[in-house]
Design an enzyme around this catalytic site. Sequence first.
Site, PDB file in Angstrom:
ATOM      1  N   GLU A  18       9.251  -4.254  10.631  1.00 65.55           N
ATOM      2  CA  GLU A  18       9.679  -2.962  10.060  1.00 65.55           C
ATOM      3  C   GLU A  18      10.322  -2.063  11.111  1.00 65.55           C
ATOM      4  O   GLU A  18       9.749  -1.803  12.171  1.00 65.55           O
ATOM      5  CB  GLU A  18       8.468  -2.240   9.422  1.00 65.55           C
ATOM      6  CG  GLU A  18       8.872  -0.902   8.804  1.00 65.55           C
ATOM      7  CD  GLU A  18       7.885  -0.344   7.813  1.00 65.55           C
ATOM      8  OE1 GLU A  18       6.873  -1.002   7.495  1.00 65.55           O
ATOM      9  OE2 GLU A  18       8.121   0.795   7.351  1.00 65.55           O
ATOM     10  N   LYS A  29      -1.364  -9.382   3.187  1.00 68.01           N
ATOM     11  CA  LYS A  29      -0.585  -8.932   4.359  1.00 68.01           C
ATOM     12  C   LYS A  29      -1.463  -7.990   5.177  1.00 68.01           C
ATOM     13  O   LYS A  29      -2.156  -7.128   4.609  1.00 68.01           O
ATOM     14  CB  LYS A  29       0.698  -8.208   3.922  1.00 68.01           C
ATOM     15  CG  LYS A  29       1.474  -7.609   5.104  1.00 68.01           C
ATOM     16  CD  LYS A  29       2.893  -7.216   4.726  1.00 68.01           C
ATOM     17  CE  LYS A  29       2.993  -5.850   4.095  1.00 68.01           C
ATOM     18  NZ  LYS A  29       2.575  -4.730   4.942  1.00 68.01           N
ATOM     19  N   ASP A  44      -1.132  -6.299  -0.132  1.00 67.58           N
ATOM     20  CA  ASP A  44      -1.186  -5.560   1.138  1.00 67.58           C
ATOM     21  C   ASP A  44      -2.605  -5.019   1.348  1.00 67.58           C
ATOM     22  O   ASP A  44      -3.070  -4.186   0.565  1.00 67.58           O
ATOM     23  CB  ASP A  44      -0.209  -4.374   0.997  1.00 67.58           C
ATOM     24  CG  ASP A  44       0.393  -3.953   2.310  1.00 67.58           C
ATOM     25  OD1 ASP A  44       0.102  -4.589   3.326  1.00 67.58           O
ATOM     26  OD2 ASP A  44       1.169  -2.978   2.291  1.00 67.58           O
ATOM     27  N   ASP A  66       0.846  -1.205   0.000  1.00 64.28           N
ATOM     28  CA  ASP A  66       0.000   0.000   0.000  1.00 64.28           C
ATOM     29  C   ASP A  66       0.881   1.254   0.000  1.00 64.28           C
ATOM     30  O   ASP A  66       0.393   2.378  -0.093  1.00 64.28           O
ATOM     31  CB  ASP A  66      -1.008  -0.006   1.160  1.00 64.28           C
ATOM     32  CG  ASP A  66      -0.353   0.040   2.525  1.00 64.28           C
ATOM     33  OD1 ASP A  66       0.895  -0.077   2.611  1.00 64.28           O
ATOM     34  OD2 ASP A  66      -1.088   0.182   3.522  1.00 64.28           O
ATOM     35  N   SER A  67       2.200   1.060   0.043  1.00 66.50           N
ATOM     36  CA  SER A  67       3.126   2.174  -0.158  1.00 66.50           C
ATOM     37  C   SER A  67       2.898   2.802  -1.529  1.00 66.50           C
ATOM     38  O   SER A  67       3.341   3.915  -1.788  1.00 66.50           O
ATOM     39  CB  SER A  67       4.576   1.695  -0.030  1.00 66.50           C
ATOM     40  OG  SER A  67       4.800   0.556  -0.832  1.00 66.50           O
ATOM     41  N   GLU A 124      -1.390  -5.436   8.738  1.00 71.49           N
ATOM     42  CA  GLU A 124      -0.512  -4.770   9.717  1.00 71.49           C
ATOM     43  C   GLU A 124      -1.084  -4.890  11.121  1.00 71.49           C
ATOM     44  O   GLU A 124      -2.241  -4.542  11.357  1.00 71.49           O
ATOM     45  CB  GLU A 124      -0.410  -3.266   9.389  1.00 71.49           C
ATOM     46  CG  GLU A 124       0.563  -2.967   8.293  1.00 71.49           C
ATOM     47  CD  GLU A 124       0.694  -1.469   8.028  1.00 71.49           C
ATOM     48  OE1 GLU A 124       0.385  -0.648   8.920  1.00 71.49           O
ATOM     49  OE2 GLU A 124       1.097  -1.120   6.914  1.00 71.49           O
TER      50      GLU A 124
HETATM   51  O1  KIV Z   1       3.521  -1.114   1.694  1.00 71.50           O
HETATM   52  C1  KIV Z   1       4.672  -1.553   1.680  1.00 71.50           C
HETATM   53  O2  KIV Z   1       5.440  -1.340   0.727  1.00 71.50           O
HETATM   54  C2  KIV Z   1       5.116  -2.332   2.828  1.00 71.50           C
HETATM   55  C3  KIV Z   1       6.582  -2.616   2.929  1.00 71.50           C
HETATM   56  C4  KIV Z   1       7.264  -1.398   3.419  1.00 71.50           C
HETATM   57  C5  KIV Z   1       6.864  -3.784   3.766  1.00 71.50           C
HETATM   58  O3  KIV Z   1       4.349  -2.681   3.661  1.00 71.50           O
END
Ligand code: KIV
Length: 260
Positions: free
Chosen positions: A177, A111, A82, A43-44, A113
């Site tokens: 992280e 994924k 994510d 989600d980055s 968090e």
């Molecule tokens: O969103 C992302 O790119 C991430 C990584 C930093 C692990 O969660």
Amino acid sequence: MQGITIKNILEKKGKEPITCLTAYSKPMAEIIDKYCDIILVGDSVGMVLYGMKTTREVKIETMILHGKAVKNSAKRSFVVFDMPYKTYSNKFIAYKNVKKVMKSTKCDAVKLEGGRKIVNIIKYLTKKGIPVMGHIGLLPQSSKVFKLKGKNLIQKKQILQDAMALSNSGVFAIVIECVVESLAKKITDSVSVPTIGIGASKYCDGQILVTDDMIGLSNFRPRFVKKYSNVKKIIEKSVKNYCSDIKRRKFPSSQNVYRF
Ligand code: KIV
């Protein structure tokens, strides 16, 4: 081509470092697929591609488009999606959204968090057969500032408890992280599943970086990022030369036109 499986990833723990990078698009996924075990559709993407202030603004529909592009282009790597902010607020919402994601992107895993707070959600998903990757330490969806975690004993204890809770909830791997090295080592030695570090030292079972940071396309430069190239400079030079060629009427040349 035989793709990488969860079994392959689990077998690497303590033996062979697991390689991971993020990808949001077809061209990037095609390159990364040749080398990495895991591709994360992170989600980055919100901050890196769309210029958002935080990852909290990212919508599931946007992520699904990127997830489809990446999964369709990755023939070998294991692709993790994510789950964006607020898409897993409780187990029922999480399952509904995860089903939608898996159906439309065909990604291999999701994924989420969080540690102990979301263990009941993760257990619910894994019991339903959804492969889940955990994410502890610095949590970009819930932390307002980018800050190293695990500097004091209380934090260390909490993050270790998070790791243990995730490991017992059925996750197949845990992203750690931005935590201090000694904590990353302790977690990696304590949990049964592989740990994937980002700013979490060489003691993790694998490493992940945001690709755009690693190739020098973003402006994000924390200590843990190693810049392997300066793609921004290469693009800038190309754009500059292109404009200069047009102005000097050097482009298009005879090689770039159609003559009948
Ligand atoms: O969103 C992302 O790119 C991430 C990584 C930093 C692990 O969660």
